[in-house]
Design a protein around this motif. Structure first.
Motif, PDB file in Angstrom:
ATOM      1  N   ASN A  27      43.591  82.964  37.448  1.00 24.38           N
ATOM      2  CA  ASN A  27      44.118  81.654  36.375  1.00 24.38           C
ATOM      3  C   ASN A  27      42.718  81.205  35.806  1.00 24.38           C
ATOM      4  O   ASN A  27      41.431  81.369  36.393  1.00 24.38           O
ATOM      5  CB  ASN A  27      44.742  80.512  36.980  1.00 24.38           C
ATOM      6  N   LEU A  47      46.001  68.753  32.456  1.00 26.36           N
ATOM      7  CA  LEU A  47      45.565  70.140  32.882  1.00 26.36           C
ATOM      8  C   LEU A  47      46.340  71.169  32.250  1.00 26.36           C
ATOM      9  O   LEU A  47      47.668  71.256  32.646  1.00 26.36           O
ATOM     10  CB  LEU A  47      45.475  70.079  34.439  1.00 26.36           C
ATOM     11  N   ARG A  48      45.884  72.205  31.785  1.00 26.96           N
ATOM     12  CA  ARG A  48      46.541  73.041  31.214  1.00 26.96           C
ATOM     13  C   ARG A  48      45.923  74.613  32.206  1.00 26.96           C
ATOM     14  O   ARG A  48      44.718  74.492  32.344  1.00 26.96           O
ATOM     15  CB  ARG A  48      46.256  73.535  29.721  1.00 26.96           C
ATOM     16  N   SER A  49      46.788  75.469  32.415  1.00 32.73           N
ATOM     17  CA  SER A  49      46.337  76.712  32.855  1.00 32.73           C
ATOM     18  C   SER A  49      47.096  77.848  32.409  1.00 32.73           C
ATOM     19  O   SER A  49      48.036  78.003  32.224  1.00 32.73           O
ATOM     20  CB  SER A  49      46.370  76.404  34.420  1.00 32.73           C
ATOM     21  N   GLU A  57      34.811  78.224  31.922  1.00 37.73           N
ATOM     22  CA  GLU A  57      35.584  77.561  32.364  1.00 37.73           C
ATOM     23  C   GLU A  57      35.863  78.226  33.851  1.00 37.73           C
ATOM     24  O   GLU A  57      35.662  79.394  34.048  1.00 37.73           O
ATOM     25  CB  GLU A  57      37.012  77.699  31.732  1.00 37.73           C
ATOM     26  N   THR A  78      52.817  76.222  39.392  1.00 38.14           N
ATOM     27  CA  THR A  78      51.425  76.719  38.810  1.00 38.14           C
ATOM     28  C   THR A  78      51.611  77.803  38.117  1.00 38.14           C
ATOM     29  O   THR A  78      52.353  78.828  38.178  1.00 38.14           O
ATOM     30  CB  THR A  78      50.601  76.853  39.992  1.00 38.14           C
ATOM     31  N   SER A  79      50.601  78.233  37.148  1.00 41.98           N
ATOM     32  CA  SER A  79      50.607  79.302  36.244  1.00 41.98           C
ATOM     33  C   SER A  79      50.270  80.493  37.343  1.00 41.98           C
ATOM     34  O   SER A  79      51.190  81.629  36.919  1.00 41.98           O
ATOM     35  CB  SER A  79      49.311  79.325  35.288  1.00 41.98           C
ATOM     36  N   PRO A 126      42.112  77.337  34.439  1.00 43.37           N
ATOM     37  CA  PRO A 126      42.572  76.100  34.000  1.00 43.37           C
ATOM     38  C   PRO A 126      41.456  75.210  32.979  1.00 43.37           C
ATOM     39  O   PRO A 126      40.190  75.200  33.251  1.00 43.37           O
ATOM     40  CB  PRO A 126      42.260  75.358  35.516  1.00 43.37           C
ATOM     41  N   SER A 170      37.494  79.855  37.254  1.00 44.50           N
ATOM     42  CA  SER A 170      38.600  80.845  37.507  1.00 44.50           C
ATOM     43  C   SER A 170      38.733  80.893  38.977  1.00 44.50           C
ATOM     44  O   SER A 170      37.995  80.685  39.716  1.00 44.50           O
ATOM     45  CB  SER A 170      38.084  82.048  36.874  1.00 44.50           C
TER      46      SER A 170
END
Length: 284
Positions: free
Chosen positions: A222, A203-205, A103, A142-143, A224, A105
């Motif tokens: 992060n 979208l998950r993060s 994923e 945002t995370s 995502p 980053s």
């Protein structure tokens, strides 16, 4: 900045010139004189003067009625990025994280009320999100932004919450200041943030803060993911441990770099945080 709040030294014409440069973006790489004037709130005559000055300086190219930025505009950010050793330190760790998780980053810092991407390693997929170094998003949604906001001093955090634009970006966006404040308290307590489809549907993060040698939070990393491939539970179980390991590695290298006397400046996002120890990785 409201007119009443401007200091005596404030140069309005310089502000307007920067606004003209910022009018160009990925969605608007070319603009006409009228479009620049409308976007920046300028008269056509003022917009023309600013654009032609930028053309003379080599920052803007004129092609008939259309204007566009030239590569020379990158010089404006080069000094910042050239001295930004935190991004250089983080990048190999991000590459290892992407190799392990498959994923993307990124490393982000807080700049005003936005988070800014200062390092990014995309996943090797056919389709990837159009996010590059320099991309900005509202911090509160945002995370990465939430883990940084959560570790600000109470006074600074309250000031930012008071002026945050809490309009919904998706049906899941937290738009209540009290609920957002409670969420930041939870993020601070557990040491990481998961944002579930609040910035963009699907979208998950997950993000964790990066601390310098003194324990201050200077950035965040992060991961995502697409909601169709990863549940919140799987993000916490499968990705978060790798993320926390990566952050620990960045912090270790950052500590060695600053320990040798080589400043690892986090850039304009530097702020004073209320430090707290990093919690252990959560159990599945």
């Amino acid at each position: 900045m409201p007119a009443a709040a401007r200091a005596p030294h404030f140069v309005r014409s310089f502000e307007r010139g920067l606004a003209v440069i910022r009018a160009f973006d990925a969605e608007h790489p070319e603009l006409t004189l009228a479009e620049v004037a409308r976007t920046c709130g300028l008269t056509r005559a003022a917009a023309r003067r600013f654009l032609l000055t930028l053309v003379d300086l080599g920052y803007v190219h004129a092609d008939g009625r259309a204007f566009r930025l030239t590569p020379r505009v990158l010089e404006l950010g080069y000094s910042y990025l050239a001295g930004f050793s935190l991004a250089q330190i983080a990048e190999p760790h991000l590459e290892q994280l992407v190799d392990r998780t498959r994923e993307s980053s990124s490393l982000c810092v807080l700049d005003g009320d936005d988070i800014v991407y200062v390092a990014r390693v995309p996943a090797r997929r056919i389709m990837t999100a159009a996010i590059t170094v320099g991309t900005r998003f509202p911090a509160h949604v945002t995370s990465v932004g939430r883990v940084i906001l959560a570790h600000l001093t109470e006074e600074e955090r309250e000031s930012r919450l008071a002026r945050a634009d809490l309009r919904p970006l998706t049906p899941r966006t937290i738009t209540d200041e009290g609920l957002l404040r409670a969420e930041l308290d939870k993020v601070r307590a557990r040491g990481y943030a998961i944002v579930d489809q609040e910035l963009e549907e699907g979208l998950r993060s997950v993000a964790a803060p990066v601390r310098d040698r003194s324990g201050e939070v200077v950035a965040a990393v992060n991961i995502p993911v697409h909601a169709s491939r990863n549940t919140v539970a799987s993000v916490r179980r499968e990705l978060l441990p790798h993320l926390l390991d990566t952050v620990a590695g960045i912090e270790a290298d950052l500590g060695m770099a600053t320990g040798r006397g080589r400043a690892a400046s986090p850039g304009t996002g530097t702020h004073r945080s209320s430090s707290s120890p990093r919690p252990p990785a959560p159990r599945p």
